[in-house]
Design an enzyme around this catalytic site. Structure first.
Site, PDB file in Angstrom:
ATOM      1  N   ARG A 106      76.618  38.152   2.459  1.00 40.55           N
ATOM      2  CA  ARG A 106      76.507  38.270   1.003  1.00 40.55           C
ATOM      3  C   ARG A 106      75.726  37.097   0.466  1.00 40.55           C
ATOM      4  NH1 ARG A 106      77.228  40.458  -3.650  1.00 40.55           N
ATOM      5  NH2 ARG A 106      77.767  39.194  -5.480  1.00 40.55           N
ATOM      6  N   LEU A 107      74.774  37.376  -0.426  1.00 33.21           N
ATOM      7  CA  LEU A 107      74.067  36.346  -1.182  1.00 33.21           C
ATOM      8  C   LEU A 107      74.783  36.237  -2.519  1.00 33.21           C
ATOM      9  CD1 LEU A 107      70.376  37.523  -0.561  1.00 33.21           C
ATOM     10  CD2 LEU A 107      71.920  36.299   0.997  1.00 33.21           C
ATOM     11  N   HIS A 108      75.510  35.155  -2.725  1.00 35.06           N
ATOM     12  CA  HIS A 108      76.315  35.010  -3.931  1.00 35.06           C
ATOM     13  C   HIS A 108      75.770  33.864  -4.770  1.00 35.06           C
ATOM     14  CE1 HIS A 108      80.096  35.690  -6.213  1.00 35.06           C
ATOM     15  NE2 HIS A 108      79.931  34.417  -6.550  1.00 35.06           N
ATOM     16  N   GLU A 115      75.758  31.186  -7.686  1.00 36.76           N
ATOM     17  CA  GLU A 115      76.783  30.393  -8.355  1.00 36.76           C
ATOM     18  C   GLU A 115      77.106  30.945  -9.745  1.00 36.76           C
ATOM     19  OE1 GLU A 115      77.505  25.667  -9.230  1.00 36.76           O
ATOM     20  OE2 GLU A 115      75.485  26.471  -9.469  1.00 36.76           O
ATOM     21  N   CYS A 147      82.197  38.828 -16.349  1.00 39.18           N
ATOM     22  CA  CYS A 147      81.376  39.281 -15.222  1.00 39.18           C
ATOM     23  C   CYS A 147      82.308  39.696 -14.094  1.00 39.18           C
ATOM     24  CB  CYS A 147      80.425  38.171 -14.769  1.00 39.18           C
ATOM     25  SG  CYS A 147      81.274  36.693 -14.164  1.00 39.18           S
ATOM     26  N   GLN A 170      84.039  39.367  -6.789  1.00 37.75           N
ATOM     27  CA  GLN A 170      83.095  39.616  -5.705  1.00 37.75           C
ATOM     28  C   GLN A 170      83.151  38.502  -4.661  1.00 37.75           C
ATOM     29  OE1 GLN A 170      79.336  40.150  -7.781  1.00 37.75           O
ATOM     30  NE2 GLN A 170      79.511  42.367  -7.629  1.00 37.75           N
ATOM     31  N   GLU A 190      72.803  29.302 -10.978  1.00 37.39           N
ATOM     32  CA  GLU A 190      73.709  29.703 -12.067  1.00 37.39           C
ATOM     33  C   GLU A 190      73.015  30.616 -13.080  1.00 37.39           C
ATOM     34  OE1 GLU A 190      77.040  30.088 -14.067  1.00 37.39           O
ATOM     35  OE2 GLU A 190      77.130  28.391 -12.670  1.00 37.39           O
ATOM     36  N   ASP A 219      65.890  37.910 -14.509  1.00 39.21           N
ATOM     37  CA  ASP A 219      66.456  37.389 -13.262  1.00 39.21           C
ATOM     38  C   ASP A 219      65.461  36.395 -12.678  1.00 39.21           C
ATOM     39  OD1 ASP A 219      67.593  36.901 -10.774  1.00 39.21           O
ATOM     40  OD2 ASP A 219      68.225  38.979 -10.491  1.00 39.21           O
ATOM     41  N   ARG A 228      66.098  34.300 -10.100  1.00 42.87           N
ATOM     42  CA  ARG A 228      66.503  33.839  -8.773  1.00 42.87           C
ATOM     43  C   ARG A 228      65.413  34.044  -7.725  1.00 42.87           C
ATOM     44  NH1 ARG A 228      72.078  37.070  -8.441  1.00 42.87           N
ATOM     45  NH2 ARG A 228      70.703  38.609  -9.443  1.00 42.87           N
ATOM     46  N   LYS A 247      67.961  42.311  -3.959  1.00 39.26           N
ATOM     47  CA  LYS A 247      68.302  41.358  -2.906  1.00 39.26           C
ATOM     48  C   LYS A 247      67.853  41.870  -1.539  1.00 39.26           C
ATOM     49  CE  LYS A 247      72.279  39.152  -5.152  1.00 39.26           C
ATOM     50  NZ  LYS A 247      73.729  38.861  -5.070  1.00 39.26           N
TER      51      LYS A 247
END
Length: 207
Positions: A61-63, A65, A77, A82, A104, A138, A140, A166
């Site tokens: 999983r890419l989580h 922060e 959220c 998750q 974040e 987004d 990221r 992702k």
């Protein structure tokens, strides 16, 4: 410049015993973390010596922060549930990794995230709130994941996600994403509109 491995240790958690590995961008100083279980955590071990890590798909999983969700239990959220559900699943399976990425608020940072929350309080959705602040929906990036997964000798990925972006990002980096495991937890009346926006406007998968 890509992130570099800094240090590793054991981390006992309420879900089980994990290996924690820290990576750092030498220029910005920004850190990212891998929590893994059942994988080889040793930069001197070649992939050929870690067949179990390379022969079958690894749950990953890419989580990103989320201080408000992960630490404070925010109901705006689904991030906290998750995070905890993923760690519980990895501990149950005995093999996999959670990459905790210091991005974040989908990469806009905590101050802008709270500014976006204020706009959401006025009735704007999570995507429009970012755009109204002059920020991307987004922001990221995922290039650090390649270094982190290589360190863990992960070759084939079973990605725990509802977000096709992702999957596309890892594939663009040359990683072999062969499966997807959905993750639908933490839905409540406070985040129903947020989740609906992600599904309708940000391509998140419902099932």
């Amino acid at each position: 410049m890509p992130v570099e491995f800094v240090a590793a240790s054991k981390l006992p958690t309420k879900h089980g015993l994990f290996d924690i590995s820290v990576f750092q961008d030498p220029e910005s100083g920004q850190e990212h973390i891998a929590l893994s279980i059942g994988l080889v955590v040793d930069p001197s071990v070649a992939p050929s010596d870690a067949a179990i890590s390379t022969s079958i798909p690894t749950l990953v999983r890419l989580h990103s922060e989320c201080l408000t969700g992960d630490a404070f239990g925010s109901l705006r959220c689904d991030c906290g549930p998750q995070l905890n559900s993923t760690l519980a699943l990895l501990a149950k399976k005995g093999r996999g990794a959670l990459l905790y990425l210091r991005q974040e608020g989908r990469g806009i940072g905590l101050p802008n995230k709270i500014r976006a929350y204020a706009l959401q309080d006025q009735g704007h959705d999570t995507l429009d709130a970012n755009l109204m602040l002059g920020l991307p929906a987004d922001a990221r990036t995922y290039e650090m994941c390649q270094v982190m997964l290589n360190f863990l000798n992960v070759q084939k990925v079973n990605l725990i996600t509802n977000n096709p972006a992702k999957i596309e990002a890892l594939v663009a980096l040359g990683l072999d994403v062969v499966e997807r495991t959905p993750l639908h937890v933490g839905e409540n009346p406070h985040n129903a509109a947020y989740i609906e926006t992600k599904q309708k406007r940000m391509r998140h998968i419902k099932a």
